[in-house]
Structures are given as structure tokens and as C-alpha cells.
Design an enzyme around this catalytic site. Structure first.
Site, PDB file in Angstrom:
ATOM      1  CE  LYS A 116     -49.347 -41.861   9.274  1.00 31.45           C
ATOM      2  NZ  LYS A 116     -48.537 -43.071   9.249  1.00 31.45           N
ATOM      3  CD  GLU A 200     -45.124 -32.213   7.657  1.00 36.68           C
ATOM      4  OE1 GLU A 200     -45.305 -32.257   6.427  1.00 36.68           O
ATOM      5  OE2 GLU A 200     -44.765 -33.192   8.325  1.00 36.68           O
ATOM      6  CG  HIS A 235     -52.600 -38.955  -2.076  1.00 35.58           C
ATOM      7  ND1 HIS A 235     -51.433 -38.242  -1.936  1.00 35.58           N
ATOM      8  CD2 HIS A 235     -53.600 -38.063  -1.915  1.00 35.58           C
ATOM      9  CE1 HIS A 235     -51.730 -36.982  -1.675  1.00 35.58           C
ATOM     10  NE2 HIS A 235     -53.031 -36.837  -1.664  1.00 35.58           N
ATOM     11  NE  ARG A 291     -47.864 -51.311   2.601  1.00 35.40           N
ATOM     12  CZ  ARG A 291     -48.120 -50.032   2.811  1.00 35.40           C
ATOM     13  NH1 ARG A 291     -48.450 -49.602   4.032  1.00 35.40           N
ATOM     14  NH2 ARG A 291     -48.054 -49.161   1.828  1.00 35.40           N
TER      15      ARG A 291
HETATM   16  C1  MV4 Z   1     -46.416 -33.154   1.962  1.00 36.68           C
HETATM   17  C2  MV4 Z   1     -46.376 -32.482   0.717  1.00 36.68           C
HETATM   18  C3  MV4 Z   1     -45.818 -31.232   0.691  1.00 36.68           C
HETATM   19  N1  MV4 Z   1     -45.353 -30.674   1.817  1.00 36.68           N
HETATM   20  N2  MV4 Z   1     -45.928 -32.558   3.053  1.00 36.68           N
HETATM   21  C4  MV4 Z   1     -49.030 -36.856   0.565  1.00 36.68           C
HETATM   22  C5  MV4 Z   1     -49.207 -38.197   1.183  1.00 36.68           C
HETATM   23  C6  MV4 Z   1     -48.396 -38.195   2.428  1.00 36.68           C
HETATM   24  N3  MV4 Z   1     -47.635 -39.413   2.539  1.00 36.68           N
HETATM   25  C7  MV4 Z   1     -47.521 -37.004   2.358  1.00 36.68           C
HETATM   26  N4  MV4 Z   1     -47.972 -36.211   1.241  1.00 36.68           N
HETATM   27  C8  MV4 Z   1     -47.454 -34.984   1.008  1.00 36.68           C
HETATM   28  N5  MV4 Z   1     -46.943 -34.373   2.090  1.00 36.68           N
HETATM   29  C9  MV4 Z   1     -45.417 -31.343   2.961  1.00 36.68           C
HETATM   30  N6  MV4 Z   1     -44.958 -30.759   4.079  1.00 36.68           N
HETATM   31  C10 MV4 Z   1     -46.887 -33.115  -0.401  1.00 36.68           C
HETATM   32  C11 MV4 Z   1     -47.438 -34.374  -0.261  1.00 36.68           C
HETATM   33  C12 MV4 Z   1     -47.949 -34.945  -1.462  1.00 36.68           C
HETATM   34  C13 MV4 Z   1     -47.407 -36.114  -2.002  1.00 36.68           C
HETATM   35  C14 MV4 Z   1     -46.351 -36.774  -1.380  1.00 36.68           C
HETATM   36  C15 MV4 Z   1     -45.841 -37.927  -1.916  1.00 36.68           C
HETATM   37  C16 MV4 Z   1     -46.353 -38.401  -3.115  1.00 36.68           C
HETATM   38  C17 MV4 Z   1     -47.391 -37.773  -3.736  1.00 36.68           C
HETATM   39  C18 MV4 Z   1     -47.930 -36.629  -3.202  1.00 36.68           C
HETATM   40  C19 MV4 Z   1     -48.967 -35.980  -3.841  1.00 36.68           C
HETATM   41  C20 MV4 Z   1     -49.506 -34.852  -3.299  1.00 36.68           C
HETATM   42  C21 MV4 Z   1     -48.992 -34.340  -2.111  1.00 36.68           C
END
Ligand code: MV4
Length: 646
Positions: A116, A200, A235, A291
Site C-alpha cells: 500500500k 492518512e 469491509h 483482478r
Molecule cells: C479510509 C477511510 C477513511 N479515511 N481512509 C477501508 C478499506 C480500505 N480499502 C480503505 N478503507 C478506508 N480507508 C481514510 N483516509 C475509510 C475507509 C473505510 C471504508 C472504505 C471503503 C469502503 C468501506 C469502508 C468502511 C470503513 C472504512
């Protein structure tokens, strides 16, 4: 184009790939584990090879065994589906070494997006927008603290090696930072064997919007609009849609171009997804999934394209068939993921035989890898089907989804159908008001309050009457209750702790039914029942001692108390906690002789990559413990037994 491919996967995605291969005249080779010997994907493929025992590690993850089958069968290419080996750069390399084409991106692109922090550094260079943050090499706690202070709270600490939300920590103040950092590093090292983190700015209510990209090996790369996958629980995506509600065409273009820049920066070829979070009109790169994704059908619905066909063409060396300007979007699409799981029990996978399964092929696109009679096991993802609807506009597609969900009939396992129907019927969802906290903000969606409709009571009664009306009426003598009127019948049914004492007299082709001061004329018809002249579509199934009435996607289980054996003397005393699925015991938090309270966690079990808390079903004293941390236990193993307290 290839003449024969191997599909290194199972379930719905294996079936999905086989469908397109067949369309293109390509022969298919399936592989299967012990648990999948009679699976649908095995039946659909032209050839199928057994590759090992049920656990994925010993079958679908055995890259060496799969390559050996490719060699023996003469398959020229391998489609990895999603999950399993789909994002294994090592497997992509092994394919190249074996002279077999990996239907996916180059190994180097998988590696570049795998870490990442490294991916974010690359994206920054490529001009792809990022959330303000720090993703550098220097991991000294003082530097990380000062970076967090610079970014501004709340911040999110993420494992560099993570993804999909694993090992994330929100930090709200500078004072909390050191302890949270230490915790995040512990979690990261135990989950990924790598304790590097990135930091972040934390966005509180983001949407998850992802862009489908496609690149060929001739330097072309384009985007196929976006999907909104904000409605998730822990998630795990629940309902996805395309396009994202309310996204302007300017923003679509900006995100699409950023996604193409991301793909180009890593030399991407094939189907990929660039994930962004969106908040307040601003978007930021999260990760790239190298993918084909589970939710690709919503993109297919609005573009009219077959993405698996594109994968096969690109992997065989063809150029993309159209240019960016030729991508046309048509209407709106939804995908709902129907899972065998129990939302009331923390989404515990619900394993068992699908004794009855009807999916509305006439109302929606159904992508499934199971049929009635198949088993949902604890070895693999418990998805039953994806239900995909399309319409000229969002509300039409949504209404079609509601209709399709209402027509699903699943008996034998618990499902998330109630949750899916609740989301589809939610006014906020209809308004396109989606964000990642959607389900969390609506705890009522997880409750199983089901009203017992009189139509269903009548349907169950009719089923009992028709079973017992036949000449000899073997149960008549047992019910010990008869009036002089030969045709007056009594049916006692219970459902969800409510009891219904129903009297029935023949009337025309049906029966006059009366209970609790209400009455109706009811008759069985081909598609369900007719009640007071109105036909209602429903199904009634006998399952041993009970009747299941399925209507509007809701199962009501009726029992006839008269016909059940008297409860055993042991009922209510003693008891035990059993493993609901096979797994590994993580911890046992009680000792022999200890008093426990109903609902108290006794054992934590790890199964299907999840931890399950197993709780005491009643108050009691622990009498025996039959498991210790580290033990592998089978389905139904008694882990803790206890004596009831007075
Ligand atoms: C975040 C966020 C808020 N702020 N990054 C969760 C999985 C990963 N792919 C990234 N995720 C998140 N990153 C920042 N800077 C909130 C999430 C997140 C989230 C993102 C996408 C879909 C569902 C989620 C559920 C909880 C938190």
C-alpha cells in the site's frame, strides 16, 4: 484466440468464466477439491480434474498442482477468477515459466500495487490524487507522530502490507497516537509479518467509488465508468451499483482519467479496478485491485460489454475492441450479494444443504455457483448468488431489485435476504444517500422482526389440511378432538412462539378458516393460495416436522405442536457450546467450575478467516472443557459443557 483454458477457481466465478468461454468456442477445464466433486462448475466444464482436499490451501491455492493440470490437459491459459491465486504475483510468474498464459495483469503490476505504501508513492508520482498523508520508508515513532500532527486529527493508521480494511486504527488526538501506533504495529506484524504503517487524514463519511479500467498489451487503456460499493458491512460489500448515484460527468471523467493514469503507471494489462474514497466532491486513491471483481456485472449491465470476453481477448494478444469515446453508458444497475450467513449472529456463515433454492432468473441476471441440493460448506465463501438488475434509470433498476429479492426462496441455511430487502426498501438508499456507514447507522436492518401475515397462516393451514384430508386420515385419531360434524377440522400451528388454533370447514374448492376471531375462505392454487378471492404468490414446503411458508423473500416456519414428540426431560438443563463450523480454537476464556452468564463469550473460534465468539446459551456452571487454544475442531464438536444453575 485460445482453444482451451483452465479455470483455477470454483463457484459462481468459475461458472461465469465458463459461460463466456463457451460463447467464444473455447473448451474449459475445471479443477475441484473434495468438497466440490459434484459442484456446478465441475458439471459445466468440458473436463474437470480433482486437485486435492477441501481446504483451499490444499486445493485451489496449489499453484503447482494447477499448472500440472494445465500441462496434462493442454490448456493454453489459466483464468484465476477472483480470490485464491488471482492476485498472486508468484503464480503469475510460475505460469510464465511453465509457458501458460495467466489471464490477468503482469506479475510486476500485481507487485507494484500489492504494497500500500509503495503503491501510494507511485500514485503520487503519477499525479493521482491521494488523501493527505505519510507513506514513507522512515518508520521511527517520533517521525510518525510529527507526520500525524502535521496531517491533523483524526488520522487513520493503516498497515502498509494490509488492504481491505485489515489493521486500521483511527486516532483522534495527538496524546492517543503513541499507544495506537504500537497497537497497529502489533496487529500488522501478526497479520502480515510486516509492521510498516502509513498514516492518512481520516475521512469520517466517505463513499467507496471504484473505476473499472481495462488495458491491452498494445498501449491502449480506458475506463468503463464507476461502481458505488459504499454499502458494506465490516469491509464486505453487500449491494453495489453503477453508475454512482449523483456523480457528475465531470467527476466521472476526472476519476476515470486518474484511474487510467494509475494503471499506466504500473504497466497494467487486463481488467483492473482502481478504488477511491469520495467525500464532499473530492476523490482520493485507496488501492488498486489487480483482478476482475465480484461486482463486475453492474458494469457489464450499463456498458453492454462482456468483461470476461475482453479479458480473454486481451490475454490472447488482441487489442481492446473499442476506444474511450465509444464507451456508452445505458441506464443503471444494481447487484445484491445473497449470502448464507446469519445477520443476527454477527454474520456467522450458515452452513448446510440448500434443500430448496429458487432464484428469479426471469426478473434478474443471476450469477450463481450452486443449485438446489448443494451444500454450503465452511471451506469457502458462503455466497449463494448475485442478483443483478438493470433499468433505464436508477429507480426502475431498484424496483426490479426489490421484486427480484422478493422472489428468492432459500431453505436450509440462514441468509442475508432480509438485510438486502431492508436496504433496497430504505428511503435513504432510494434517494442515493449511500456512504460507508450506511448499515452501521441503521441497526434495525439487522433485526429479524417478521410479522406473521394471515395469508401465510392460511397457507400453512391449507397445506396441513391437504396432507390429512386424504381418505384414511391417519392423524385424525391422534388429535383426540372431534365434533360430530365430520368435516369440521382443527389445525394447531405455532410460529415464532405464537400459536394459532384454526378451525376449518370445506367450502367450494377450499376451506373456511377461523382463528383468533378472524376468518377467511382459502384455497390452494397453482402459484400459491387464493384468500377471499385474491391470489397470493407463495410457496409452502414440508421440512420434516415443520412447514416453511415462503412469501416476499421471507420464510415463516410453522410447526404443529401436536405432532412433535414431547420435549425431553433434559431440555433446559445442562447444555453445551458446540462449534457451528469447523475451525481453530483461538482462546477459551473460562475454567471448569466457573459460573457463566448467558451471552458471555466462552470460546473464540477462527473459521473462514474470521473470528467467531461462541457464547453461553444460558446461565450455568462450566462442567467440562473439551478444547484448548490451537485445536482444530469439527462441525458440531462440543467445546464446553455446563450444568444449569438453579
Ligand atoms: C479510509 C477511510 C477513511 N479515511 N481512509 C477501508 C478499506 C480500505 N480499502 C480503505 N478503507 C478506508 N480507508 C481514510 N483516509 C475509510 C475507509 C473505510 C471504508 C472504505 C471503503 C469502503 C468501506 C469502508 C468502511 C470503513 C472504512
Amino acid at each position: 484466440m485460445f482453444r482451451k483454458i483452465l479455470i483455477a477457481n470454483r463457484g459462481e466465478i468459475a461458472c461465469r468464466v465458463i459461460r463466456t468461454a463457451r460463447k467464444l468456442g473455447i473448451a474449459t477445464v475445471a479443477v475441484y477439491s473434495d468438497a466440490d466433486a459434484t459442484a456446478l462448475h465441475v458439471a459445466l466444464a468440458d473436463q474437470a480434474y480433482q486437485i486435492g482436499p477441501s481446504p483451499a490451501r490444499e486445493s485451489y491455492l496449489r499453484g503447482d498442482a494447477i499448472l500440472e493440470i494445465a500441462r496434462r490437459s493442454g490448456a493454453e491459459a489459466i483464468h484465476p477468477g477472483y480470490g485464491f491465486l488471482s492476485e498472486s504475483a508468484n503464480f503469475a510468474d510460475a505460469c510464465a515459466e511453465a509457458g501458460v498464459i495467466f489471464i490477468g495483469p503482469p506479475a510486476a503490476a500485481i507487485r507494484a500495487m500489492g504494497g500500500k505504501s509503495e503503491a501510494k508513492a507511485l500514485m503520487q508520482k503519477a499525479g493521482v490524487p491521494l488523501v493527505p498523508g505519510y507513506h514513507g520508508e522512515d518508520q521511527s515513532p517520533d517521525l510518525l507522530q510529527s507526520e500525524a500532527d502535521r496531517i491533523g486529527y483524526p488520522v487513520l493508521i493503516k498497515a502498509s502490507a494490509g488492504g481491505g480494511g485489515k489493521g486500521m486504527r483511527v486516532v483522534r488526538t495527538t496524546a492517543e497516537f503513541p499507544a495506537e501506533l504500537a497497537g497497529a504495529k502489533r496487529e500488522a506484524i501478526s497479520s502480515f509479518g510486516d509492521d510498516r504503517v502509513l498514516i492518512e487524514r481520516y475521512l469520517q463519511h466517505p463513499r467507496h467509488v471504484e473505476i473499472q479500467v481495462f488495458a491491452d498489451a498494445h498501449g491502449h487503456c480506458l475506463y468503463l465508468a464507476e461502481r458505488d460499493c459504499s454499502v458494506q458491512r465490516r469491509h464486505q460489500k453487500v449491494i453495489e451499483e453503477a453508475p454512482a448515484p449523483g456523480l457528475s460527468s465531470e467527476m466521472r471523467r476526472a476519476m476515470g482519467e486518474a484511474a487510467v493514469a494509475a494503471a499506466r503507471a504500473v504497466g497494467y494489462v487486463g481488467a483492473g479496478t482502481v478504488e477511491f474514497i469520495v467525500e464532499g466532491g473530492v476523490f482520493a486513491f485507496m488501492e488498486m485491485n489487480t483482478r476482475l471483481q465480484v461486482e463486475h456485472p453492474v458494469t457489464e449491465a450499463i456498458t453492454g460489454l462482456d468483461l470476461v470476453e475482453w479479458q480473454l481477448r486481451v490475454a490472447s494478444g488482441e487489442a481492446l475492441p473499442i476506444t474511450q469515446d465509444e464507451v456508452k453508458l445505458d441506464g443503471h444497475a444494481f447487484e445484491a450479494r445473497l449470502y448464507a450467513e446469519d445477520p443476527q449472529r454477527n454474520f456467522l456463515p450458515s452452513v448446510g444443504r440448500l434443500s430448496h433454492l429458487v432464484l428469479p432468473e426471469n426478473l434478474a441476471r443471476i450469477d450463481s455457483g450452486v443449485r438446489a441440493g448443494d451444500e454450503i460448506t465452511a471451506y469457502y465463501d458462503p455466497m449463494i448468488a448475485k442478483i443483478i438488475t438493470h433499468g433505464p434509470d436508477r429507480i426502475t433498476a431498484l424496483h426490479r431489485l426489490e421484486q427480484a429479492l422478493a422472489a428468492c426462496e432459500v431453505v436450509g441455511v440462514q441468509t442475508n435476504l432480509g438485510l438486502l430487502r431492508g436496504i433496497a426498501a430504505d428511503p435513504g438508499f432510494a434517494a442515493g444517500d449511500v456512504e460507508t456507514g450506511f448499515i452501521g447507522a441503521r441497526p434495525h436492518l439487522l433485526e429479524a422482526v417478521v410479522t406473521i401475515d394471515p395469508v401465510c397462516i392460511a397457507a400453512a393451514a391449507l397445506a396441513v389440511l391437504s396432507e390429512t384430508t386424504e381418505s384414511s386420515d391417519p392423524w385424525a385419531a391422534r388429535d383426540g378432538w372431534r365434533l360430530n360434524l365430520p368435516n369440521l377440522r382443527r389445525v394447531i400451528l405455532s410460529c415464532q412462539a405464537e400459536s394459532f388454533d384454526i378451525t376449518a370447514t370445506p367450502s367450494g374448492h377450499g376451506w373456511d378458516l377461523h382463528w383468533n376471531g378472524q376468518g377467511c375462505v382459502a384455497e390452494r392454487v397453482e402459484t400459491g393460495v387464493r384468500i377471499d378471492g385474491v391470489r397470493h404468490r407463495l410457496s409452502v414446503l414440508r421440512q420434516r416436522e415443520s412447514l416453511v411458508v415462503i412469501r416476499h423473500g421471507v420464510n415463516l416456519v410453522f410447526t404443529e405442536p401436536d405432532r412433535l414428540a414431547p420435549p425431553s426431560a433434559a431440555h433446559g438443563a445442562g447444555g453445551s457450546v458446540k462449534a457451528p463450523i469447523p475451525g481453530r480454537v483461538v482462546s477459551v476464556s473460562v475454567a471448569i467450575g466457573e459460573s457463566v452468564m448467558r451471552g458471555q463469550t466462552l470460546v473464540v473460534l477462527e473459521a473462514m478467516k474470521m473470528e467467531l465468539a461462541l457464547v453461553a446459551p444460558q446461565d450455568g456452571i462450566v462442567a467440562a472443557i473439551n478444547a484448548a487454544a490451537g485445536d482444530m475442531v469439527g462441525d458440531g464438536t462440543e467445546l464446553v459443557t455446563f450444568a444449569a444453575e438453579d
